[in-house]
Design a protein around this motif. Structure first.
Motif, short mmCIF file in Angstrom:
data_model
loop_
_atom_site.label_atom_id
_atom_site.label_comp_id
_atom_site.label_asym_id
_atom_site.label_seq_id
_atom_site.Cartn_x
_atom_site.Cartn_y
_atom_site.Cartn_z
N HIS A 158 0.84 -1.21 0.00
CA HIS A 158 0.00 0.00 0.00
C HIS A 158 0.87 1.25 0.00
CE1 HIS A 158 1.14 -0.38 4.20
NE2 HIS A 158 0.90 0.91 4.32
N ASP A 160 0.83 5.16 1.80
CA ASP A 160 0.20 5.90 2.90
C ASP A 160 -0.45 7.16 2.35
OD1 ASP A 160 1.21 4.02 4.67
OD2 ASP A 160 2.96 5.25 5.20
N HIS A 227 4.79 -0.03 0.17
CA HIS A 227 5.42 -0.86 1.20
C HIS A 227 4.44 -1.88 1.77
CE1 HIS A 227 3.81 2.84 3.04
NE2 HIS A 227 3.57 2.15 4.12
FE LIG Z 1 2.00 2.26 5.52
#
Ligand SMILES: [Fe+2]
Ligand SMILES: O=C(O)CCC(=O)C(=O)O
Length: 282
Positions: A158, A160, A227
């Motif tokens: 994903h 952030d 990540h």
């Molecule tokens: Fe994350």
């Protein structure tokens, strides 16, 4: 009892209070180079062992308030979109199980919050990234959390929603629970869906794996570097603190992201639900 910065940070090795010292300048130059070349930097033994123990006790005493989720999401925490093909990253969902002790449950006088709100820490991050101004994330749930991963838990690929995150490992898994990332996979105004798809399909060419140790501090660009956390194996829960920073002191998570990941939506998530200035998804 007042807690001083030296109670929390290993100032002998990392004099983050002494911005004009030679060692500070060397440290920030080293971090900037690491961030530019490999998308993250690690400062070993940054947090004092006693402070780590206090954080661990804090998590253990609040474990019943951790929001555990068992959800499926794409790398952007957005909904399925039938205007894209089925195998497009937007329609690629991975199963996540983890818990967060949300930011609104961590006391003001917790070592983690004290550290997060010290100007010295924000200055350090700002100097390492060479970005000013930098803001604490305005999202009350996500700004500074403990991520909790029990044995068997996995956190899929994903991006952030905030630009920059620090991580401080509080308790290590017996095995697994490694942080994996692909530096700078997308950038403002360029989603690079082809590159994202290659990683989701298993291409490891640009994947970097970090085996953090308890007390280490990592700085990474989570909005640009995709990540994940590999599956936690063994018997020990992995705990990690995640203080966050943004380029925009106003923006928060979308209501959908807040609900899926942190288990509740606050009025601020509706009030500040606007288009992202960088045009990137979520
Ligand atoms: Fe994350
Ligand atoms: O636990 C970690 O190391 C990272 C977790 C993460 O990526 C997140 O909470 O968004």
């Amino acid at each position: 009892m007042t807690i001083s910065l030296s109670d929390i940070v290993n100032l002998n090795e990392y004099p983050i209070h002494d911005l004009n010292s030679k060692i500070y300048k060397e440290l920030t130059a080293y971090c900037k180079n690491e961030l530019d070349t490999i998308g993250c930097c690690v400062l070993s033994n940054f947090v004092q062992p006693n402070s780590i123990n206090k954080m661990l006790n804090e998590i253990n005493s609040k474990r019943s308030q951790v929001y555990w989720s068992d959800e499926s999401h794409n790398p952007y925490f957005t909904k399925k979109d039938s205007s894209f093909p089925n195998n497009h990253p937007i329609n690629s969902f991975g199963d996540r199980n983890n818990g967060y002790l949300n930011g609104d449950l961590i006391p003001e006088d917790s070592d983690l919050n004290i550290l997060y709100h010290r100007e010295e820490l924000k200055d350090l991050v700002s100097n390492c990234l060479d970005i000013k101004p930098l803001f604490h994330w305005a999202d009350p749930l996500a700004k500074n959390v403990y991520n909790c991963m029990d044995p068997g838990n996995y956190f899929p690929w994903h991006f952030d929603s905030n630009e920059f995150t620090l991580s401080i490992l509080i308790q290590k898994a017996d095995e697994g629970g490694n942080f994996e990332y692909v530096p700078n996979l997308r950038k403002p105004n360029d989603e690079n869906f082809e590159g994202v798809k290659r990683v989701l399909d298993g291409d490891r060419e640009n994947v970097r794996v970090l085996e953090l140790e308890v007390g280490d501090l990592q700085i990474f660009k989570g909005r640009y570097s995709m990540h994940r956390v590999s599956k936690v194996e063994g018997k020990t829960t992995r705990y990690i603190a995640l203080p966050t920073y943004t380029l925009d002191g106003w923006r928060v998570n979308t209501p959908e992201h807040a609900r899926v990941v942190y288990g509740k939506v606050l009025p601020i998530h509706y009030e500040r639900n606007v288009e992202r200035a960088d045009s990137l998804k979520d």
